[in-house]
Design a protein around this motif. Structure first.
Motif, PDB file in Angstrom:
ATOM      1  N   MET A  31       0.816  -1.218   0.000  1.00  0.00           N
ATOM      2  CA  MET A  31       0.000   0.000   0.000  1.00  0.00           C
ATOM      3  C   MET A  31       0.849   1.268   0.000  1.00  0.00           C
ATOM      4  SD  MET A  31      -3.168  -0.809  -0.287  1.00  0.00           S
ATOM      5  CE  MET A  31      -2.469  -1.898  -1.510  1.00  0.00           C
ATOM      6  N   SER A  32       2.073   1.191   0.527  1.00  0.00           N
ATOM      7  CA  SER A  32       2.945   2.368   0.508  1.00  0.00           C
ATOM      8  C   SER A  32       3.349   2.712  -0.917  1.00  0.00           C
ATOM      9  CB  SER A  32       4.178   2.157   1.388  1.00  0.00           C
ATOM     10  OG  SER A  32       5.045   1.202   0.824  1.00  0.00           O
ATOM     11  N   ASP A  33       3.279   1.741  -1.812  1.00  0.00           N
ATOM     12  CA  ASP A  33       3.580   1.974  -3.223  1.00  0.00           C
ATOM     13  C   ASP A  33       2.388   2.558  -3.980  1.00  0.00           C
ATOM     14  OD1 ASP A  33       6.102   0.928  -2.757  1.00  0.00           O
ATOM     15  OD2 ASP A  33       5.589  -1.073  -3.486  1.00  0.00           O
ATOM     16  N   ILE A  34       1.196   2.525  -3.391  1.00  0.00           N
ATOM     17  CA  ILE A  34      -0.027   2.999  -4.045  1.00  0.00           C
ATOM     18  C   ILE A  34      -0.236   4.492  -3.816  1.00  0.00           C
ATOM     19  CG2 ILE A  34      -2.544   2.735  -4.192  1.00  0.00           C
ATOM     20  CD1 ILE A  34      -1.029   0.288  -5.249  1.00  0.00           C
ATOM     21  N   SER A  35      -0.358   4.881  -2.547  1.00  0.00           N
ATOM     22  CA  SER A  35      -0.601   6.291  -2.211  1.00  0.00           C
ATOM     23  C   SER A  35      -0.397   6.497  -0.716  1.00  0.00           C
ATOM     24  CB  SER A  35      -2.026   6.709  -2.597  1.00  0.00           C
ATOM     25  OG  SER A  35      -2.975   6.137  -1.712  1.00  0.00           O
ATOM     26  N   PRO A  36      -0.192   7.747  -0.295  1.00  0.00           N
ATOM     27  CA  PRO A  36      -0.086   8.001   1.149  1.00  0.00           C
ATOM     28  C   PRO A  36      -1.359   7.611   1.903  1.00  0.00           C
ATOM     29  CG  PRO A  36       0.773   9.873  -0.077  1.00  0.00           C
ATOM     30  CD  PRO A  36       0.128   8.945  -1.079  1.00  0.00           C
ATOM     31  N   GLY A  37      -2.517   7.858   1.315  1.00  0.00           N
ATOM     32  CA  GLY A  37      -3.777   7.486   1.961  1.00  0.00           C
ATOM     33  C   GLY A  37      -3.906   5.989   2.145  1.00  0.00           C
ATOM     34  N   ALA A  38      -3.507   5.230   1.125  1.00  0.00           N
ATOM     35  CA  ALA A  38      -3.549   3.770   1.214  1.00  0.00           C
ATOM     36  C   ALA A  38      -2.542   3.264   2.240  1.00  0.00           C
ATOM     37  CB  ALA A  38      -3.285   3.141  -0.147  1.00  0.00           C
ATOM     38  N   ALA A  39      -1.366   3.910   2.292  1.00  0.00           N
ATOM     39  CA  ALA A  39      -0.358   3.528   3.274  1.00  0.00           C
ATOM     40  C   ALA A  39      -0.864   3.780   4.695  1.00  0.00           C
ATOM     41  CB  ALA A  39       0.940   4.295   3.024  1.00  0.00           C
ATOM     42  N   ASN A  40      -1.522   4.918   4.911  1.00  0.00           N
ATOM     43  CA  ASN A  40      -2.074   5.222   6.229  1.00  0.00           C
ATOM     44  C   ASN A  40      -3.179   4.243   6.610  1.00  0.00           C
ATOM     45  OD1 ASN A  40      -0.366   7.395   6.619  1.00  0.00           O
ATOM     46  ND2 ASN A  40      -1.836   8.892   5.853  1.00  0.00           N
ATOM     47  N   THR A  45      -5.098  -0.290   9.902  1.00  0.00           N
ATOM     48  CA  THR A  45      -5.702  -1.620  10.009  1.00  0.00           C
ATOM     49  C   THR A  45      -4.668  -2.652  10.446  1.00  0.00           C
ATOM     50  OG1 THR A  45      -5.415  -2.039   7.652  1.00  0.00           O
ATOM     51  CG2 THR A  45      -7.537  -1.160   8.343  1.00  0.00           C
ATOM     52  N   GLY A  46      -3.422  -2.478  10.002  1.00  0.00           N
ATOM     53  CA  GLY A  46      -2.354  -3.390  10.421  1.00  0.00           C
ATOM     54  C   GLY A  46      -2.126  -3.341  11.911  1.00  0.00           C
ATOM     55  N   ASP A  47      -2.135  -2.133  12.483  1.00  0.00           N
ATOM     56  CA  ASP A  47      -1.970  -1.996  13.937  1.00  0.00           C
ATOM     57  C   ASP A  47      -3.097  -2.702  14.688  1.00  0.00           C
ATOM     58  OD1 ASP A  47       0.344  -0.524  13.550  1.00  0.00           O
ATOM     59  OD2 ASP A  47      -0.611   1.425  13.957  1.00  0.00           O
ATOM     60  N   LYS A  48      -4.310  -2.562  14.188  1.00  0.00           N
ATOM     61  CA  LYS A  48      -5.451  -3.224  14.840  1.00  0.00           C
ATOM     62  C   LYS A  48      -5.334  -4.746  14.743  1.00  0.00           C
ATOM     63  CE  LYS A  48      -8.499   0.674  14.205  1.00  0.00           C
ATOM     64  NZ  LYS A  48      -9.475   1.302  13.346  1.00  0.00           N
ATOM     65  N   LEU A  49      -4.897  -5.244  13.585  1.00  0.00           N
ATOM     66  CA  LEU A  49      -4.733  -6.694  13.428  1.00  0.00           C
ATOM     67  C   LEU A  49      -3.607  -7.228  14.298  1.00  0.00           C
ATOM     68  CD1 LEU A  49      -5.283  -7.321   9.620  1.00  0.00           C
ATOM     69  CD2 LEU A  49      -6.736  -8.025  11.512  1.00  0.00           C
ATOM     70  N   ARG A  50      -2.508  -6.478  14.395  1.00  0.00           N
ATOM     71  CA  ARG A  50      -1.405  -6.910  15.270  1.00  0.00           C
ATOM     72  C   ARG A  50      -1.891  -7.046  16.716  1.00  0.00           C
ATOM     73  NH1 ARG A  50       1.314  -3.284  12.047  1.00  0.00           N
ATOM     74  NH2 ARG A  50       3.008  -4.176  10.836  1.00  0.00           N
ATOM     75  N   ALA A  51      -2.650  -6.068  17.179  1.00  0.00           N
ATOM     76  CA  ALA A  51      -3.175  -6.134  18.543  1.00  0.00           C
ATOM     77  C   ALA A  51      -4.106  -7.335  18.703  1.00  0.00           C
ATOM     78  CB  ALA A  51      -3.913  -4.836  18.884  1.00  0.00           C
ATOM     79  N   LEU A  52      -4.914  -7.593  17.696  1.00  0.00           N
ATOM     80  CA  LEU A  52      -5.855  -8.703  17.758  1.00  0.00           C
ATOM     81  C   LEU A  52      -5.138 -10.050  17.765  1.00  0.00           C
ATOM     82  CD1 LEU A  52      -8.906  -9.173  17.853  1.00  0.00           C
ATOM     83  CD2 LEU A  52      -8.883  -9.252  15.361  1.00  0.00           C
ATOM     84  N   GLY A 102      -8.419  10.177   2.835  1.00  0.00           N
ATOM     85  CA  GLY A 102      -8.280   8.979   3.660  1.00  0.00           C
ATOM     86  C   GLY A 102      -9.253   7.889   3.247  1.00  0.00           C
ATOM     87  N   GLY A 103     -10.467   8.288   2.890  1.00  0.00           N
ATOM     88  CA  GLY A 103     -11.469   7.339   2.417  1.00  0.00           C
ATOM     89  C   GLY A 103     -11.028   6.639   1.144  1.00  0.00           C
ATOM     90  N   HIS A 104     -10.412   7.405   0.245  1.00  0.00           N
ATOM     91  CA  HIS A 104      -9.891   6.790  -0.993  1.00  0.00           C
ATOM     92  C   HIS A 104      -8.772   5.798  -0.673  1.00  0.00           C
ATOM     93  CE1 HIS A 104     -12.198   8.810  -4.079  1.00  0.00           C
ATOM     94  NE2 HIS A 104     -12.090   9.934  -3.379  1.00  0.00           N
ATOM     95  N   GLY A 105      -7.987   6.097   0.368  1.00  0.00           N
ATOM     96  CA  GLY A 105      -6.949   5.164   0.794  1.00  0.00           C
ATOM     97  C   GLY A 105      -7.536   3.849   1.293  1.00  0.00           C
ATOM     98  N   TYR A 106      -8.589   3.943   2.103  1.00  0.00           N
ATOM     99  CA  TYR A 106      -9.263   2.728   2.590  1.00  0.00           C
ATOM    100  C   TYR A 106      -9.920   1.962   1.446  1.00  0.00           C
ATOM    101  CZ  TYR A 106      -8.516   3.464   7.553  1.00  0.00           C
ATOM    102  OH  TYR A 106      -7.941   3.581   8.792  1.00  0.00           O
TER     103      TYR A 106
END
Length: 143
Positions: A31-40, A45-52, A102-106
Motif C-alpha cells: 500500500m505504501s507503493d499505491i498512495s499516502p492514503g492507502a499507506a495510512n 488496520t495493520g496496527d489493529k490486526l497486530r493487537a488482535l 483517507g477514504g480513498h486510501g481505505y
C-alpha cells in the motif's frame, strides 16, 4: 518454565503469529507503493490486526491450522472487513457520496484485499463484484 507454565502460556509461538505479522507487513509495503492514503489505511488496520493477533493468538491458529486458511487470506479478509465497515459509516466522507483522501486510501486497500482473495480462490469473482456494488451504493448514500 514448568509444564503448566508452558501449557497455559499466552505465548504466540506456534500460533502462526509470525505468518500473520509477515502478511500485515507485506500489505503495508504494497500500500505504501499505491498512495499516502492507502499507506495510512494499511498502517491503521495493520496496527489493529497486530493487537488482535497478540490478544487472541489461538483464534488465529484455529483459522490457519484447523480451517486451513492462509495467513494472506486471513489478513486480507479481516482488513477488507475493517475497510468496508469504515467506508459504510460516512466517517471517511467529505460529504454525501464523496470520500475524503483517507477514504480513498481505505477504498484502495479494500480493493487490494479483495483482488488478493479472488486471485487465491478464497473469494469468488461474482461475490467480489456484488460486494463492490454494495459498497458503491453505501458510499453514495452516506456521508
Amino acid at each position: 518454565m514448568g509444564i503448566f507454565g508452558r501449557l497455559f502460556s499466552r505465548s504466540s509461538s506456534g500460533t502462526g503469529h509470525e505468518q500473520i505479522v509477515a502478511q500485515i507487513v507485506a500489505m503495508e509495503k504494497a500500500m505504501s507503493d499505491i498512495s499516502p492514503g492507502a499507506a495510512n489505511a494499511a498502517k491503521d488496520t495493520g496496527d489493529k490486526l497486530r493487537a488482535l493477533v497478540t490478544s487472541q493468538p489461538y483464534q488465529f491458529r484455529k483459522l490457519l491450522v484447523d480451517e486451513g486458511i492462509s495467513a494472506a487470506n486471513i489478513v486480507a479478509a479481516m482488513t477488507a472487513q475493517q475497510c468496508d465497515n469504515l467506508l459504510s459509516t460516512g466517517q471517511l466522507h467529505i460529504y454525501r457520496g464523496t470520500l475524503s483522501d483517507g477514504g480513498h486510501g481505505y477504498l484502495a486497500l479494500l480493493r487490494h484485499c479483495v483482488k488478493l482473495m479472488v486471485g487465491t480462490g478464497h473469494m469468488e469473482k461474482a461475490y467480489a463484484e456484488e460486494l463492490e456494488g454494495n459498497l458503491r451504493e453505501a458510499i453514495r448514500e452516506v456521508g
